[in-house]
Design an enzyme around this catalytic site. Structure first.
Site, PDB file in Angstrom:
ATOM      1  N   HIS A  48       0.833  -1.206   0.000  1.00 49.73           N
ATOM      2  CA  HIS A  48       0.000   0.000   0.000  1.00 49.73           C
ATOM      3  C   HIS A  48       0.863   1.251   0.000  1.00 49.73           C
ATOM      4  O   HIS A  48       1.605   1.510   0.940  1.00 49.73           O
ATOM      5  CB  HIS A  48      -0.891   0.008   1.244  1.00 49.73           C
ATOM      6  N   ASP A 352       2.092   2.188   3.738  1.00 49.80           N
ATOM      7  CA  ASP A 352       1.203   3.355   3.714  1.00 49.80           C
ATOM      8  C   ASP A 352       1.986   4.650   3.538  1.00 49.80           C
ATOM      9  O   ASP A 352       1.580   5.709   4.025  1.00 49.80           O
ATOM     10  CB  ASP A 352       0.326   3.425   4.959  1.00 49.80           C
TER      11      ASP A 352
END
Length: 425
Positions: A48, A352
């Site tokens: 991600h 992230d």
């Protein structure tokens, strides 16, 4: 001409060997070089990264507005650029096509397609560095060619606007996972950070999961409630993933994975890709954030219609209560816990990057992976373990999802629809 020269230099970097980052968190330069040697043979695949949204917000959704072929650490707030990806040994990246949960579903669908277009335009802008991948075999092939395999992951099931037909169109456009919710509960699934409506998945939500299995889209259960996690694992005929979540037993954030769910991963065959978000990996940071939110709510209630007073008050509170910092050791603690409970075959990495305002000390950008992995090796992880967490676990999971879809190839598309009454009030 300058751009061409920069791209050529960056492309050669993978052959010459990425630059070593300065030792942090107990991981020395020799350990990082050992990790990079492993990553030349095994692709490091991160679950991600929000660079597409960062480009949308800060650079007019145009990958040519910022030169990703240069190190942007000092010049921008971006966590991601090509030199740091190379220094980090990244071989495959799921680019998140995130859009806010506050959007109306039709607008969310439009924005998600635009984000998919952004990922493809990033790859087109740097063809010697990135190549779009849609299968596990694509990742391996692209990595062997010295490029970074670029995959698409949707974040938030509201983007399908309750339409399985739209789900299929997203898959055909390249999306290979979908996070069932984001911060808000949808019309068919409960979020970890919103009031529940369904006790997990609604009947239509179960049909969404089944259709994802049929077409070969990975079911991502980051962001969902524990009940939704359990329902998705129960319903899915293929392994599930957590694209960017950490361990709730280490940090008590509802976004993290409880041990009861971690224990289900071996039978399911899925993977938990540990994230680096400070509030998810550090209990002091989580508690500080909660206190700041409470103070902001108090100030807002006391100073209605006076945003300047609210800002002055929260700035004063923050100055008097400095935020603690998460560290590389916090990241390692979550990785180790997932391994201890779920097993070495069910842990991965989902940073992230570019989706958060701050990062742990020692993990400030996408060049941090060798530091993290070298620290794991210092603590006793073997080269085989490092290959698994880096990419082998995700490739195995992805291939299992592909096989499950192949086994259902003869089935007709699911035409289920959300009941007219929708979600309860």
């Amino acid at each position: 001409m300058i751009r061409t020269a920069l791209l050529a230099a960056v492309s050669l970097a993978v052959l010459a060997g990425p630059a070593l980052a300065q030792s942090q968190g107990g991981a020395d330069a020799a350990g990082q070089e050992r990790v990079l040697q492993i990553l030349r043979r095994t692709p490091l695949i991160d679950g991600h990264n929000d660079l597409p949204w960062a480009l949308r917000q800060g650079f007019g959704n145009d990958p040519y507005r910022v030169d990703l072929a240069t190190d942007l650490d000092a010049a921008t707030d971006l966590h991601t650029d090509i030199p740091r990806l190379r220094a980090g040994g990244v071989g495959g990246q799921f680019w998140s096509v995130y859009v806010p949960a506050s959007l109306e579903p039709v607008e969310a669908a439009k924005a998600t397609f635009e984000q998919i277009d952004t990922v493809k335009r990033i790859a087109a802008a740097y063809p010697s560095v990135f190549e779009i991948a849609t299968t596990a075999d694509d990742i391996s092939r692209i990595h062997k060619a010295g490029k970074i395999a670029s995959l698409i992951g949707m974040e938030g099931g509201y983007s399908i606007d309750d339409s399985l037909g739209l789900l299929r169109e997203f898959y055909d456009s390249g999306a290979r996972y979908m996070t069932l919710t984001h911060s808000k509960t949808t019309t068919w699934a409960d979020s970890a950070t919103d009031a529940p409506k369904w006790g997990g998945l609604s009947p239509f939500g179960e049909q969404v999961v089944k259709e994802m299995n049929r077409i070969g889209m990975m079911v991502d259960i980051s962001h969902v409630s524990e009940d939704t996690m359990l329902d998705a694992i129960r319903v899915s005929t293929a392994p599930v993933i957590f694209s960017h979540s950490s361990a709730r037993a280490v940090t008590g954030h509802p976004r993290n994975v409880p041990d009861a769910v971690l224990r289900l991963m071996p039978a399911n065959g899925g993977i938990v890709m540990v994230t680096f978000v400070p509030g998810f990996i550090s209990e002091p940071v989580r508690q500080w954030s909660a206190l700041r939110s409470a103070e902001l709510s108090r100030l807002t209630a006391l100073n209605q219609g006076d945003p300047d007073a609210v800002k002055t008050g929260i700035d004063a509170w923050t100055a008097a209560n400095p935020a603690p910092r998460a560290t590389l050791d916090d990241v390692v603690a979550h990785i180790q816990h997932v391994r201890d409970v779920a097993g070495i075959d069910h842990v991965g990495l989902g940073g992230d990057f570019d989706g958060v305002d701050s990062l742990p000390e020692g993990v400030e950008g996408v060049d941090a992976y060798p530091r993290i992995l070298a620290e794991l090796m210092r603590r006793g992880w073997s080269e085989a373990d490092i290959r698994k967490i880096s990419g082998e676990n995700l490739l195995r999971t992805m291939r299992a999802v592909e096989r499950a879809a192949t086994a259902q190839r003869g089935q007709r598309p699911n035409l289920a629809q959300l009941p007219n009454d929708g979600a309860p009030e």
